[in-house]
Design a protein around this motif. Structure first.
Motif, PDB file in Angstrom:
ATOM      1  N   ASN A   1       0.805  -1.228   0.000  1.00 44.63           N
ATOM      2  CA  ASN A   1       0.000   0.000   0.000  1.00 44.63           C
ATOM      3  C   ASN A   1       0.837   1.277   0.000  1.00 44.63           C
ATOM      4  OD1 ASN A   1      -2.349  -1.496   0.020  1.00 44.63           O
ATOM      5  ND2 ASN A   1      -2.334  -1.678   2.257  1.00 44.63           N
ATOM      6  N   GLY A   2       2.151   1.099  -0.076  1.00 42.08           N
ATOM      7  CA  GLY A   2       3.028   2.259  -0.166  1.00 42.08           C
ATOM      8  C   GLY A   2       3.204   3.015   1.135  1.00 42.08           C
ATOM      9  N   LYS A   3       2.845   2.381   2.264  1.00 44.19           N
ATOM     10  CA  LYS A   3       3.002   3.048   3.554  1.00 44.19           C
ATOM     11  C   LYS A   3       4.453   3.062   4.009  1.00 44.19           C
ATOM     12  CE  LYS A   3      -1.415   2.189   5.778  1.00 44.19           C
ATOM     13  NZ  LYS A   3      -1.975   1.236   6.716  1.00 44.19           N
ATOM     14  N   CYS A   4       5.245   2.130   3.479  1.00 42.19           N
ATOM     15  CA  CYS A   4       6.658   2.095   3.858  1.00 42.19           C
ATOM     16  C   CYS A   4       7.456   1.514   2.713  1.00 42.19           C
ATOM     17  CB  CYS A   4       6.860   1.241   5.109  1.00 42.19           C
ATOM     18  SG  CYS A   4       6.624  -0.517   4.810  1.00 42.19           S
ATOM     19  N   ARG A   5       8.781   1.652   2.815  1.00 47.39           N
ATOM     20  CA  ARG A   5       9.619   1.029   1.797  1.00 47.39           C
ATOM     21  C   ARG A   5       9.939  -0.387   2.235  1.00 47.39           C
ATOM     22  NH1 ARG A   5      14.418   4.745   0.860  1.00 47.39           N
ATOM     23  NH2 ARG A   5      14.052   5.150   3.054  1.00 47.39           N
TER      24      ARG A   5
END
Ligand SMILES: Nc1ncnc2c1ncn2[C@@H]1O[C@H](COP(=O)(O)OP(=O)(O)O)[C@@H](O)[C@H]1O
Ligand SMILES: [Mg+2]
Lengths: 263, 78
Positions: free
Chosen positions: A65-69
């Protein structure tokens, strides 16, 4: 590029998670870069078996979900510096996470690792697909029990629909004393019935389950030796099989068998 | 206990695996049927569909009788 190996079985509780963790540790011990990916969403256990349950900040769903790398989600093992875990997502995410999305994460990990071991959930539904979809090899785990072997047979039929270039068998929780007394189905018979190559045989070893409660690996025990052989087989294609009956043969073996029988 | 336990177990297992395999084609036929229906409906505006997939004397027999008024619109061509 990493070898992407899914550890699967059909039946639950046969040792998929245990094998992922221990095989991963042995491969990392040989110097390989290993990522363990927990694809058992909701019933995840890889974190506790690896002793990292308190270190999880982000998980695979956060990466998707693109909340973290991806690096932020990976947890490095304290014992083996080249061993990492990608934690499973929370239960709410379960229905919305697809095999294709998991594959995206696996493909992102691939250039930085030698092995990606995917811990598959039990069953053959969507969760199974999610775990198998990104793999190109499968290790099918069975125990020497009828129900487990039957489920593995079904899983093998389903696996033939996937683009896997190898499928092999791990027979786990083998009791050497019971093999000798003819109380469990023999290794040879299981291989014959399932008709796939064998990758490893792991004995039933109390240390494996006791230590996994502590988030530790068995060391120096029969199980630990068998995992070393398994890692060698996986890595270099050798076909060594751990002999679970070894301890139960000869004079000392008879004594051990009698002790086993009393407990 | 004696050697019979493993042997009996293996024999029972062998039978059950065979039975599973025997039922497997039936299950696959069901899945295949619904996939074929899905494909036909994707391309054609069906008015009538008769789809039969049976195992007759060990062979797979597929019979499709379908009628459609026209092909489904495929949107704007580039
Ligand atoms: N070879 C073994 N010897 C003893 N206990 C084992 C062995 N393999 C697995 N176990 C134990 O069996 C239980 C189920 O194993 P687990 O790896 O969680 O199975 P799965 O992931 O297939 O559900 C755990 O308590 C584990 O410690
Ligand atoms: Mg598990």
């Amino acid at each position: 590029m990493a070898r992407k190996i899914v550890v699967t079985s059909g039946k639950g509780g046969v040792g998929k998670t245990t094998i992922c963790a221990n095989l991963g540790a042995k491969l990392a011990g040989l110097g390989f870069r290993v990522a363990l990916l927990d694809a058992d969403i909701g019933l995840n256990n890889l974190d506790v078996v690896m002793g990292i349950e308190n270190k999880i900040v982000y998980d695979i769903a956060d990466v998707i979900n693109g909340k973290c790398r991806i690096k932020q989600a990976l947890i490095q093992d304290e014992r083996f510096p080249t061993l990492y875990v990608m934690p499973s997502a929370q239960l709410e995410i379960k229905s919305s996470l697809s095999g294709e999305q998991v594959k995206l994460v696996v493909d992102m990990l691939s250039p930085n690792f030698d092995y990606i071991l995917i811990d598959c959930p039990a069953g053959v539904d969507n969760g199974f697909h999610r775990a198998v979809f990104s793999a190109n090899e499968a290790l099918v785990v069975v125990t020497p029990h009828i129900s487990s072997i039957r489920d593995a047979d079904k899983v093998l039929s389903i696996l033939s629909n996937y683009n896997l270039h190898s499928k092999s068998l791990i027979i786990n929780r083998v009791r050497g004393d019971m093999l000798l007394s003819g109380e469990i189905i023999s290794i040879e018979k299981i291989i014959e019935l399932l008709n796939i190559p064998i990758m490893g045989v792991i004995p039933d070893d109390d240390a494996i389950s006791t230590l996994s409660s502590l988030g530790a690996f068995a060391y120096g025990t029969t199980g630990a030796k068998a995992f070393s052989i398994l890692a060698e087989n996986v890595h270099n294609g050798s076909k060594k099989i751990y002999d679970c009956t070894y301890r139960y043969r000869g004079f000392m073996g008879v004594i051990r068998r009698n002790i086993k029988r009393k407990v | 206990m004696n050697f019979n336990v493993a042997e009996i177990g293996a024999n029972r297992l062998e039978k059950v695996l065979l039975k599973d395999k025997k039922e497997y084609p039936q299950r696959i036929c069901g899945i295949l049927k619904s996939e074929m229906k899905f494909i036909l409906e994707n391309y054609l505006e069906l008015t009538n569909l008769n789809l039969n997939l049976e195992i007759v004397d060990g062979e797979y027999e597929i019979k499709i009788k379908a009628k459609a008024k026209h092909i489904k619109s495929i949107g704007t061509l580039p």
